[in-house]
Scaffold this motif. Sequence first.
Motif, short mmCIF file in Angstrom:
data_model
loop_
_atom_site.label_atom_id
_atom_site.label_comp_id
_atom_site.label_asym_id
_atom_site.label_seq_id
_atom_site.Cartn_x
_atom_site.Cartn_y
_atom_site.Cartn_z
N LEU A 1 71.53 69.35 105.89
CA LEU A 1 71.81 68.09 106.58
C LEU A 1 72.88 68.28 107.65
N LEU A 2 73.96 68.96 107.28
CA LEU A 2 75.07 69.12 108.22
C LEU A 2 74.75 70.09 109.36
N ARG A 3 74.04 71.14 109.06
CA ARG A 3 73.81 72.16 110.09
C ARG A 3 72.58 71.89 110.95
N GLU A 4 71.60 71.19 110.38
CA GLU A 4 70.36 70.97 111.12
C GLU A 4 70.06 69.50 111.38
N GLY A 5 70.79 68.61 110.74
CA GLY A 5 70.53 67.19 110.91
C GLY A 5 69.27 66.72 110.21
N ILE A 6 68.86 67.42 109.16
CA ILE A 6 67.64 67.09 108.42
C ILE A 6 68.01 66.65 107.01
N ALA A 7 67.61 65.45 106.64
CA ALA A 7 67.96 64.89 105.34
C ALA A 7 66.89 65.23 104.30
#
Length: 301
Positions: free
Chosen positions: A244-250
Amino acid sequence: MKIIASQSGRFLYAILAVPVLVALGFLAVFVLSERELRSVQLPPPFEMPPVVDKATVERGRHLARTRGCLGCHGQQLQGVDFSEEWLGMGTTIAPNLALFAKQYEPAVLEAAIRHGIGHDGKALWSMPSYNFKHLTDKDTVALIAFLQSAPVIEQNLPKPRFSWSLRWTIATGAEPHMVDLVAEVPALRLSEGDDPQLARGEYFAMTSCNECHGFDLRGSWQYGMTTPDLAIVAAYSLDDFRRLLREGIAIGNRDNLRLMSVVARGRFAELSDEEITDLYAFLSSLAHEPVPANVSWRPDP
């Protein structure tokens, strides 16, 4: 005829009085808003060490990236005009920070960064100083050292200006200025004597995540925007949180988190494994804490 002339005279006076009264109204709004912005107390002058090393400057660069300085002020700190994005607010400018750091003393920069007070001694409005209230002296030195070291990229930017509608909200107290908001940020709950990992995680969260997720990290709903309670991190595995933090994918491969996806890829992609693990440990622990009530960033419906 005298009666007609008298009535005409009164009518003329009334017509002439209207622009005078309007001008006096605008003057009153300006004076009252300026008084509100100037009703702040400067902090004690911040002192920089005479010499800083390369490691300190690099730490400052990391802070500027992960705490959003580059996101607002431009990737080269050249300054950005947000007027078209913040309609109705006037001319909203994130200044050229590389130039600003060379024009003003460190004490002026520190007052803006941690206290929300501009170089003219007035409260700032759009600078998110509440995000930096808990920045340590050591990290403040590092951040300022980096800003001072950055090359100046010339950028023609207009002079900042408040719209009259914004001045009205400031003058009437309907819109708090940055010094007021900084005062609302809760104290850190953990210290060096507590679990070191949780303390490091809280420090990062309270100098980054509270910009959007409420000053207590438990969610925010105001100005038409809602952000979740960060206790939700307890539902993530560490690997999912890292993604989530590195790629913006939840969770569920959701990559359309709007601002969160942008912030993750632009800021948090640089976080170290240790920083992510610390942050994960702290935010996960919030699930066991009550949500504070009666706070301005979560107003009653």
